[in-house]
Design an enzyme around this catalytic site. Structure first.
Site, PDB file in Angstrom:
ATOM      1  NE  ARG A 103       1.283   1.101  -3.537  1.00 13.27           N
ATOM      2  CZ  ARG A 103       0.176   1.608  -4.094  1.00 13.27           C
ATOM      3  NH1 ARG A 103      -0.965   0.945  -4.032  1.00 13.27           N
ATOM      4  NH2 ARG A 103       0.210   2.754  -4.728  1.00 13.27           N
TER       5      ARG A 103
ATOM      6  CE1 TYR B  98       6.272 -14.208   9.056  1.00 10.90           C
ATOM      7  CE2 TYR B  98       8.316 -14.805   7.960  1.00 10.90           C
ATOM      8  CZ  TYR B  98       6.934 -14.695   7.951  1.00 10.90           C
ATOM      9  OH  TYR B  98       6.229 -15.062   6.848  1.00 10.90           O
TER      10      TYR B  98
ATOM     11  CE  LYS C 275      -6.778   4.098  -1.728  1.00 12.31           C
ATOM     12  NZ  LYS C 275      -7.133   3.528  -2.996  1.00 12.31           N
TER      13      LYS C 275
ATOM     14  CB  THR D 247      -5.186   3.091   1.725  1.00 13.15           C
ATOM     15  OG1 THR D 247      -5.726   4.378   1.403  1.00 13.15           O
ATOM     16  CG2 THR D 247      -6.010   2.019   1.036  1.00 13.15           C
TER      17      THR D 247
ATOM     18  CD  GLU E 121       2.931 -15.360  11.796  1.00 13.18           C
ATOM     19  OE1 GLU E 121       2.433 -16.135  12.611  1.00 13.18           O
ATOM     20  OE2 GLU E 121       3.246 -15.686  10.647  1.00 13.18           O
TER      21      GLU E 121
ATOM     22  CG  ASP F 298     -12.874   1.726   2.727  1.00 15.06           C
ATOM     23  OD1 ASP F 298     -11.817   2.328   2.985  1.00 15.06           O
ATOM     24  OD2 ASP F 298     -13.018   0.980   1.735  1.00 15.06           O
TER      25      ASP F 298
HETATM   26  N1  PLP Z   1     -11.104   1.010  -0.072  1.00  6.71           N
HETATM   27  C1  PLP Z   1     -11.274   2.017  -0.940  1.00  6.71           C
HETATM   28  C2  PLP Z   1     -12.407   2.968  -0.723  1.00  6.71           C
HETATM   29  C3  PLP Z   1     -10.411   2.161  -2.025  1.00  6.71           C
HETATM   30  O1  PLP Z   1     -10.602   3.144  -2.914  1.00  6.71           O
HETATM   31  C4  PLP Z   1      -9.358   1.225  -2.176  1.00  6.71           C
HETATM   32  C5  PLP Z   1      -8.386   1.312  -3.304  1.00  6.71           C
HETATM   33  O2  PLP Z   1      -8.609   1.656  -4.369  1.00  6.71           O
HETATM   34  C6  PLP Z   1      -9.230   0.190  -1.263  1.00  6.71           C
HETATM   35  C7  PLP Z   1     -10.108   0.117  -0.216  1.00  6.71           C
HETATM   36  C8  PLP Z   1      -8.189  -0.871  -1.415  1.00  6.71           C
HETATM   37  O3  PLP Z   1      -6.911  -0.441  -1.192  1.00  6.71           O
HETATM   38  P1  PLP Z   1      -5.648  -1.315  -1.649  1.00  6.71           P
HETATM   39  O4  PLP Z   1      -5.514  -1.108  -3.101  1.00  6.71           O
HETATM   40  O5  PLP Z   1      -4.518  -0.766  -0.837  1.00  6.71           O
HETATM   41  O6  PLP Z   1      -5.935  -2.729  -1.282  1.00  6.71           O
END
Ligand code: PLP
Length: 475
Positions: free
Chosen positions: A278, A63, A272, A269, A65, A240
């Site tokens: 992950r 842990y 990908k 993320t 935090e 994002d």
């Molecule tokens: N943001 C975008 C643009 C995505 O394509 C995705 C996943 O498909 C996410 C966020 C979310 O990612 P996670 O599945 O790891 O929560």
């Protein structure tokens, strides 16, 4: 690859099998399945064995935090080491002022991003005005007023229908419930983002946040233009880059196409195109750093130390020159795939690609995206159905198929192989027909021409033979 890796995994699976043989069997089968099929899911990849191995350790048991050097638990010195290292790698790789590597996934990263913007823009000025140090010191009345102020905030994000993500303001997602939302779309003719319309809409709507990024848009974004619009209306630009982080890391997206110099906050993320474990991550310009670092207790609990260790390994890999070659190959392969499909008469949203995604519009084959996805899967080609702009078949059946190149590029396939894959896909689509039902053609049931699925599977297996996954790893 040396024999040692095979020994490591053989022993690990044997240990697992002593407790639950089903898990060991499913794990072996997953590797066999991933080895045999053409994995074209745009959001997937194959992490390296060092990245995978870094996740299977006792950091999972700890842990921690809080933040490095400032934890709510004792004995976090080793988690501090890997977390600091991961953040340093991320900052150097992306040229960011600040990196927060604790989010467990992309959605968590986006939640941290949204709430850190709310904290910085709404909460901190309120606390300053009322001359208190934190929200616990607010009177009941002031606290209620602050909560109502959060609920009044506005966000503009790309519409899910044209490739945005659930977290960009879709009502069933918490982002849609948290904010008043207005989405921006694409030009009906070019299917590209219409920055002029976005600017006019932003001027009228006056959002606190403009979100840029996508899950299924096959083109690059001009982040300089996005920032200009955000500045004009006093919005925070949140990017994002979950899908295309690998292309940013690998310097395929540079100048106006690199979000990091233009966005106030960037979330991603790590699994990908970035090819890590992950997980998620948030990068921030200096003024947002402190707010982003409060991901715990804001929306996160204990960080996943084992995944953070794997992020550090993956980010170290992404800093190597070979990752730039990889990222460029992702884009080159997507272009070859798109050209191969167009040449064979397949319609593509926006008419092509300049990132890692190709979005097929399969309506000209008189089948739905769902039928196409299933027929391709029967043929050893793993994709996912996806709606196309103004999709008459909705989000479940859809009229599109989304394809991405990051995973097979990791296996070493190049433009010639992606052209062959285009041929396989075009043949399967042309050989698939909807099954007639009493109510007309089914949107789910389909038939494939005799022998076509088996022939395609064999061709896919032959193609993959030359590009082994984790070569030398035998279990
Ligand atoms: N943001 C975008 C643009 C995505 O394509 C995705 C996943 O498909 C996410 C966020 C979310 O990612 P996670 O599945 O790891 O929560």
């Amino acid at each position: 690859m040396n024999q040692a890796w095979s020994d490591v995994y053989t022993k690990a699976l044997a240990l697992i099998a002593e407790v639950e043989p089903e898990v060991a069997a499913a794990t072996r089968q997953e590797l066999a399945d991933q080895r045999e099929s053409l994995k074209l899911i745009a959001s997937e990849n194959y992490a390296s064995l060092p990245v995978l191995a870094a996740m299977g350790t006792w950091f999972s048991d700890k842990y921690a935090e809080g933040n490095p050097g400032h934890r709510f638990y004792a004995g976090c010195q080793n988690v501090d080491r890997v977390e600091t290292l991961a953040a340093e790698h991320a900052k150097a790789l992306f040229g960011a002022d600040h990196a927060y590597v604790q989010p467990h996934s992309g959605i968590d990263a986006n939640l941290v991003a949204y709430w850190s913007i709310l904290s910085h823009r709404i909460e901190s000025p309120t606390l300053e005005r009322l001359q208190v140090k934190n929200v616990n010191e607010l009177s009941e009345g002031d606290w209620e007023e602050l909560r109502l102020t959060f609920a009044k905030q506005r966000v503009m994000g790309m519409s899910l229908d044209v490739g945005g993500h659930l977290t960009h303001g879709f009502r069933p997602n918490i982002s849609g419930k948290m904010f008043h939302q207005r989405s921006y779309g694409t030009d009906p003719h070019t299917q590209l983002i219409d920055y002029g319309k976005l600017r006019a809409d932003a001027k009228e709507f006056k959002p606190l946040i403009i979100t840029a990024g996508y899950s299924a848009y096959p083109r690059r974004i001009n982040f300089a233009a996005m920032r200009e619009i955000a500045d004009e209306v006093g919005a925070t630009l949140f990017v994002d880059m979950a899908h295309f982080a690998g292309l940013v890391a690998g310097k395929v997206f540079t100048g106006d196409e690199d979000p990091v110099p233009f966005a106030h906050v960037v979330a991603t993320t790590t699994h990908k195109s970035l090819r890590g474990p992950r997980g998620g991550m948030v990068l921030a310009s200096g003024e947002y750093a402190a707010a982003v670092d409060r991901g715990c207790p804001l929306v996160l609990g204990g960080p996943l130390g084992h995944v953070i260790a794997a992020k550090a390994v993956a980010l170290a890999e992404a800093r190597q020159d070979s990752f730039r070659t990889y990222a460029q190959a992702i884009a080159d392969n997507a272009k070859a795939l798109a050209e191969g499909l167009l040449r064979r008469g397949v319609k593509l949203v926006t008419g092509g690609t300049d990132n890692h995604i190709v979005l097929l519009d399969v309506s000209s084959f008189s089948i739905t995206g769902r039928q196409a996805e299933s027929a391709l899967l029967d043929s050893g080609i793993v994709t996912n159905r996806n709606s196309v702009p103004n999709d008459p078949n909705g989000a479940w059946y859809t009229s599109g198929v989304r394809i991405g190149t990051p995973a097979l590029t990791t296996r070493g396939l190049g433009t010639a192989e992606f052209d062959q894959i285009a041929g396989l896909i075009a043949d399967v689509l042309a050989g698939t027909t909807p099954v007639a039902t009493a109510n007309g053609a089914s949107k789910a049931k389909y038939a494939i021409a005799d022998g076509l699925a088996d022939r395609t599977k064999a061709a896919a297996a032959e193609l993959l033979n030359g590009f082994p996954l984790y070569p030398g790893l035998s279990l």
